[in-house]
Design an enzyme around this catalytic site. Structure first.
Site, PDB file in Angstrom:
ATOM      1  N   ASP A 175     -21.905  36.328 -62.717  1.00 20.95           N
ATOM      2  CA  ASP A 175     -22.487  36.867 -64.089  1.00 20.95           C
ATOM      3  C   ASP A 175     -21.757  36.570 -65.226  1.00 20.95           C
ATOM      4  OD1 ASP A 175     -23.561  39.143 -65.672  1.00 20.95           O
ATOM      5  OD2 ASP A 175     -24.298  40.031 -64.004  1.00 20.95           O
TER       6      ASP A 175
ATOM      7  N   HIS B 229     -22.211  42.142 -69.943  1.00 19.95           N
ATOM      8  CA  HIS B 229     -23.307  42.151 -69.050  1.00 19.95           C
ATOM      9  C   HIS B 229     -22.683  42.337 -67.774  1.00 19.95           C
ATOM     10  CE1 HIS B 229     -26.547  40.469 -66.460  1.00 19.95           C
ATOM     11  NE2 HIS B 229     -27.268  40.977 -67.306  1.00 19.95           N
TER      12      HIS B 229
ATOM     13  N   SER C 247     -31.454  43.273 -64.138  1.00 18.61           N
ATOM     14  CA  SER C 247     -30.275  43.139 -63.923  1.00 18.61           C
ATOM     15  C   SER C 247     -29.236  44.253 -63.697  1.00 18.61           C
ATOM     16  CB  SER C 247     -29.488  42.419 -65.180  1.00 18.61           C
ATOM     17  OG  SER C 247     -29.978  41.370 -65.978  1.00 18.61           O
TER      18      SER C 247
END
Ligand SMILES: *[C@@H]1O[C@H](CO)[C@@H](O)[C@H](O)[C@H]1NC(C)=O
Ligand SMILES: *[C@@H]1O[C@H](CO)[C@@H](O)[C@H](O)[C@H]1NC(C)=O
Ligand SMILES: *[C@@H]1O[C@H](CO)[C@@H](O)[C@H](O)[C@H]1NC(C)=O
Length: 747
Positions: free
Chosen positions: A154, A223, A535
């Site tokens: 990620d 994220h 996600s």
């Protein structure tokens, strides 16, 4: 405690980018290739590693490259990564002609350009029945996932977040072979008993693309911190987003260890960028390091041989399905060996009351909270901005609330444009009419003005009022958080979640499973944020895999996937079929949610398992990675793979599909088949009763699907459920009756 990573290339490029010290300049000049000519990054795949020592694998890569490059120096300049742990391959800077020559070498299976790819809480775990106040049996029995290692490929991680506190953790599992790679804003001390390893990969990205990020495992974008804390965050009391969605934030496996593989970078524009080459390097290292499950919340090339090798090494790979819904056929990351995750909406909403001048109240949705310097909730003039896609300079809307409507375009696209136009025109509020996209994060940051989402009916009510009133006004109050069954039906497949069927693997149902992914609260930097996307759904599944793996260490990735799929829910909390949000809203089918919405507690005791020997994948999908001339026409059909689902894309004559189940419950068990045939298809199961005992733990059965009609049809859906007193083992079935090949009905 953490072995230093002696990787001159990483360090040198980091030096160059951030001018930390001139110490390794020699190394830099040698190893950091200058981009010259028309060289591009390519990824070469050579199959299983054939040498014992990684150095020998690297030497073999140099040997391969020496067939097309002249000097040792040229080879060193060209090669960017050697994949040498889980599989053999490399990423190299090559001209198109060199790539073509490389692809022709006998030892090379494939050469592809390294493509760019992008990235696509609290309540969600309670909703899934994993509450740590009244700990579920699964949480306690799995010891909260203790000693399971979740790898996250990620955007890195923010180690200071309270979610990664390692208080009370035991030593790092001794089997761990990873490293703590240091860099900008990241030293050895940033790894801990919680974040047990961290690496980063940036080859193939330009300085320009990297300049807005830390050249280290540190997460500039948020994220990766969000996904990591969703999968494995420690419990944090009183987390929330400006008073909304407050509660105890924690990951699914709150005691699992986190290994960070930063492969996506924050671009100057704020988006995430990465390449096939960096993801493969991360997967290769993760196999070496000893992770148990890999969570990838990104959309990457379909041809995922890296994931195949991970699965062959016992690593479960969980991928996001993508955010291209509700349009069909756009599901991504659909390799049969991975778990592809769709996003669902949980039973939490953020109602926001809009009061019109005639006292009529409309309940919109927003994440509007009373900011300190806000002008408060007062009545303001209402203005009609139309679509708001053009500048509003025709109208004076200063201090007013503007109504904008996005009738057809996905609100993801139009909302930011409308917001920007409305802000430019000096408005003090935005009411945005759209079809539901289940993604409130678009309204999370409205630069201080309240902005709310309404549907077309509500927009119509507001318009009618505006037409009648001489000077129409409205007042927007801050959002409230509402959870529980009394509100909207839940779960629902989120509108943005990518839908099947899979273009690359039509003989496989994809996605595999749905998990919460709409307005999920998790860590971002030092605070908490609500984000939506597949996600966010992906680390929910990774967390559940970690718990199941702690409970059943001997289960293969296919067995873990089977347990999750065969126990999924296809009905909501009231027993109504799960809905799929979209245009129009409908009952969800397997192309929306695969086997259904994840049910972790039931997945712990699935009764029967559809297992797959990882070497089987090759019998079915040899052509996937091979040059086309080597493809074997007698390769078996994908639907014969022992997956916990069946998809027949071309049903013209009866097809018999074989499946094998392993009893992992009580020795003596009798299961009966419950058949729900797809419309237009006759389905026979033989035998229809499975009798297990101590001697017979594995039974094969046949499912015969026969078309009842002759037509060029659309998909219809059914299921096969094995029932005994305790267990319900259900698999989804999709079939399409056809007459012609490649016949589109898109007129
Ligand atoms: C991480 O390392 C930086 C220095 O690189 C330090 O300032 C910071 O406090 C560390 N954070 C943690 C959680 O140890
Ligand atoms: C709004 O202003 C911009 C820049 O001044 C101009 O280009 C545009 O044509 C104007 N639009 C309208 C609808 O007046
Ligand atoms: C093709 O596949 C079949 C069935 O798996 C196998 O028997 C045969 O040897 C294969 N042929 C080649 C050329 O690999």
């Amino acid at each position: 405690m953490y072995p230093a990573l002696h990787n001159c290339k990483q360090r040198s490029s980091e030096m160059e980018l951030h001018r930390l010290a001139p110490l390794l300049l020699v190394c830099l000049c040698m190893l950091l290739p200058r981009a010259h000519g028309s060289r591009k990054l390519y990824v070469a795949y050579l199959g299983e590693r054939k040498h014992g020592h990684p150095d020998d694998v690297v030497a073999s890569h140099h040997g391969t490259l020496s067939s097309i490059l002249q000097s040792k120096q040229e080879i060193l300049d060209s090669i960017v990564y050697s994949y040498k742990h889980g599989f053999s391959g490399f990423a190299a800077l090559l001209t198109k002609e060199q790539a073509r020559q490389l692809a022709e070498l006998p030892e090379v299976i494939s050469v592809q350009p390294s493509r760019r790819y992008k990235t696509t809480t609290t309540r969600s775990w309670d909703f899934l029945g994993l509450n740590d106040k009244v700990p579920s049996e699964l949480l306690t029995r799995s010891r909260y996932g203790d000693d399971i290692i979740i790898g996250l490929i990620d955007t890195g991680i923010w180690p200071e977040s309270r979610s990664f506190n390692d208080d009370g953790y035991g030593p790092v599992p001794s089997r761990w072979k990873g490293v703590c790679q240091t860099g900008v804003g990241w030293d050895r001390g940033n790894c801990s008993r919680k974040i047990i390893g961290a690496r980063f990969y940036h080859a193939g990205l330009t300085k320009e693309e990297l300049k807005a990020d830390y050249l280290s495992p540190r997460d500039a974008r948020g994220h990766g911190t969000h996904t990591a804390s969703t999968a494995a965050g420690s419990a944090v009391e009183a987390a929330g987003f400006h008073g909304l969605a407050t509660g105890t934030a924690r990951g699914g496996a709150p005691r699992a260890r986190i290994a960070v593989y930063k492969s996506v970078w924050r671009s100057a524009a704020g988006a995430g960028v990465g390449t096939t080459a960096t993801v493969l390097a991360a997967i290769d290292d993760a196999i070496h390091d000893g992770v148990d499950v890999l969570s990838l919340s990104l959309v990457v090339e379909e041809n995922s041989f890296g994931a195949l090798h991970a699965v062959q090494n016992g690593v479960t790979v969980v991928y996001a399905a993508g955010n291209s819904g509700p349009a069909p056929q756009l599901v991504r990351n659909t390799a049969p060996w991975v778990i592809t995750v769709a996003a669902s909406k949980i039973d939490r909403s953020f109602p926001t009351v809009v009061t019109l001048g005639n006292k009529q109240q409309i309940v919109a949705q927003s994440l509007y909270y009373e900011a300190k310097n806000s002008s408060g909730s007062t009545f303001r003039l209402l203005a009609d901005g139309g679509l708001c896609v053009d500048a509003l300079n025709g109208t004076d809307v200063r201090g007013q609330i503007v109504l904008c409507a996005a009738f057809q375009s996905p609100p993801f696209l139009l909302f930011p444009i409308a917001l920007s136009n409305v802000l430019d025109a000096g408005a003090s509020g935005l009411i945005f009419a759209q079809y539901s996209m289940d993604a409130l994060d678009v309204v999370a940051d409205c630069k201080g003005i309240p902005c709310v989402l309404v549907d077309m009916d509500m927009a119509n009510q507001i318009s009618n009022y505006m037409a009648d009133a001489s000077s129409p006004v409205a007042k927007i109050e801050p959002a409230r958080t509402v959870t529980g069954e009394v509100e909207a039906p839940a779960p629902k497949v989120a509108a943005f979640s990518s839908r099947g069927p899979s273009v690359n693997y039509p003989e496989i149902i994809k996605p595999d499973i749905a998990a919460p992914g709409a307005s999920i609260l998790a860590a971002k930097g030092d605070s908490y944020a609500l984000l939506s996307g597949t996600s966010m759904a992906t680390p929910h599944v990774a967390g559940v895999v970690a718990l199941l793996k702690a409970l059943h260490p001997d289960w293969s990735p296919a067995a873990l996937k089977s347990a999750i799929m065969t126990t999924a829910s296809v009905t909501d909390v009231r027993g109504m079929p799960i809905l799929a949000q979209g245009l129009p809203r409908k009952f969800a089918d397997p192309f929306d949610y695969g086997a259904g919405n994840i049910n972790p507690t039931r997945a712990a005791e699935p009764g029967l398992i559809y297992d797959i020997d990882p070497s089987d994948y090759k019998k079915f999908f040899g052509c996937t990675f091979k040059k086309s001339v080597q493809c074997n026409a007698t390769m078996l059909h994908g639907y014969q793979l022992n997956l916990p689902s069946i998809a027949i894309p071309d049903l013209r004559h009866p097809i018999t599909v074989s499946r094998t189940v392993t009893n992992i419950g009580d020795f003596n068990a009798v299961y009966r088949a419950v058949i729900e045939s797809p419309a237009g298809v006759r389905m026979d199961v033989e035998p229809s009763v499975l009798v297990f005992d101590a001697a017979s733990k594995v039974i094969t059965f046949q499912v015969k699907l026969s078309p009842l009609w002759r037509l060029q049809g659309a998909y219809t859906f059914g299921s096969l459920t094995w029932l005994n007193g305790q267990n319900t083992v259900r698999i989804p079935i999709a079939a399409r009756i056809t007459i012609h090949d490649f016949y589109a009905d898109v007129s």
